[in-house]
Design a protein around this motif. Sequence first.
Motif, PDB file in Angstrom:
ATOM      1  N   VAL A 276      -1.027  63.882 -40.079  1.00  0.00           N
ATOM      2  CA  VAL A 276      -1.486  65.179 -40.566  1.00  0.00           C
ATOM      3  C   VAL A 276      -2.742  65.031 -41.412  1.00  0.00           C
TER       4      VAL A 276
ATOM      5  N   SER B 165      -6.219  66.693 -40.135  1.00  0.00           N
ATOM      6  CA  SER B 165      -6.797  67.750 -40.968  1.00  0.00           C
ATOM      7  C   SER B 165      -8.163  67.350 -41.521  1.00  0.00           C
ATOM      8  N   CYS B 166      -8.360  66.084 -41.879  1.00  0.00           N
ATOM      9  CA  CYS B 166      -9.677  65.633 -42.348  1.00  0.00           C
ATOM     10  C   CYS B 166     -10.728  65.778 -41.248  1.00  0.00           C
TER      11      CYS B 166
ATOM     12  N   PHE C 166     -11.364  69.605 -40.619  1.00  0.00           N
ATOM     13  CA  PHE C 166     -12.158  70.252 -41.666  1.00  0.00           C
ATOM     14  C   PHE C 166     -13.626  69.822 -41.581  1.00  0.00           C
TER      15      PHE C 166
ATOM     16  N   TRP D 138       1.868  70.783 -46.188  1.00  0.00           N
ATOM     17  CA  TRP D 138       0.832  71.744 -46.568  1.00  0.00           C
ATOM     18  C   TRP D 138       0.020  71.223 -47.761  1.00  0.00           C
TER      19      TRP D 138
ATOM     20  N   ILE E 255      -2.536  68.822 -46.347  1.00  0.00           N
ATOM     21  CA  ILE E 255      -3.665  69.555 -45.763  1.00  0.00           C
ATOM     22  C   ILE E 255      -4.620  70.032 -46.859  1.00  0.00           C
TER      23      ILE E 255
ATOM     24  N   SER F 164      -6.643  67.132 -47.966  1.00  0.00           N
ATOM     25  CA  SER F 164      -7.678  66.824 -46.970  1.00  0.00           C
ATOM     26  C   SER F 164      -8.864  67.760 -47.112  1.00  0.00           C
TER      27      SER F 164
END
Length: 336
Positions: free
Chosen positions: A52, A56-57, A60, A98, A101, A104
């Motif tokens: 995750v 997510s990194c 983004f 979450w 995230i 991240s």
Amino acid sequence: MVDEKIIISASPHVHSDKTSKKVMYDVLYALIPAFMVSIYVFGLSALIMTSVAVISCIAFEYLIQKFLLKTTITITDGSALITGILLAFNLPSTLPLWMVIIGSLVAIGVAKMSFGGLGFNIFNPALVGRVFLLVSFPVQMTSWPTPVENNTSLFDAVTGETTLGIIKEGLMYGETMSTLSDKIPSMMDLFLGITSGSAGEMSGLALIIGGIYLLIRRVITWHIPVTILATMAAFTGIFWLVNPEMFANPLIHILSGGAILGAFYMATDLVTSPMTKKGMVIFAIGIAVITVVIRLYGAYPEGISFAILIMNAFVPLINTYFKPRRFGSKITAKIV
């Protein structure tokens, strides 16, 4: 007239045939042993949390470059991938996804892309994300899964304290190192990583193997990691020799917490560390001293994340006073 344009790019400036992408993937290969230990010790939760963080990194960075900055997409250079892994390595494996995230987003959006992307950031992005989460969600960020129980249950893990947490709390309530010796893991467990802690910081053996790989590949030099660990050992050794009942021995400090992870993989970041060897040594000594002071006298049992970020802020000053000799310059000769 020279028709070709001279392009001046941002750091890191590596004087070899290596590209930033090759360097990033060397770091990735070096982190594999610690990642495997993490999955062995903490089970599926470590794999999911790391996945995750990485996804997510990368997402983004892509979204920010595509829709906000409208610049060239660079997610294939490996830097966002490494940021995600290092962020995950600094988090409890059972941290709510979450929150991972959000960490991240802070690491990529605030610490990296707001400065212009790879080569322009002044602070280590993964550590910025980690410290933000620690300050914002202290309870969840200090709930450490225990190795054995977490392997048997993904969502109902039993939590416990880290070695440094046990020592700090015990000494605060009047215990001594002799009475605490039965409550903390053995040196072998600390070395192998069979203990509570962040997902990727526990195994000294795995992290050292990866660090040696980076040294052989010349991605990093010995100056920062060796100086950090040696200074920490010397500094904590003085306290331990003065009063071994009130201070842990140096080996515990080296093998516990994020000392080895920080020394080899985050303090050595090419963008946020000094350019010269002398500067690297000063930088590393500062990290070690701040880490020990926080561990012994601060509110947190660990301190290397804060120490690295503090010294990141001093890197421009260190580079100013410890500049490399300019190419082509000559040492003034004495005229006889």
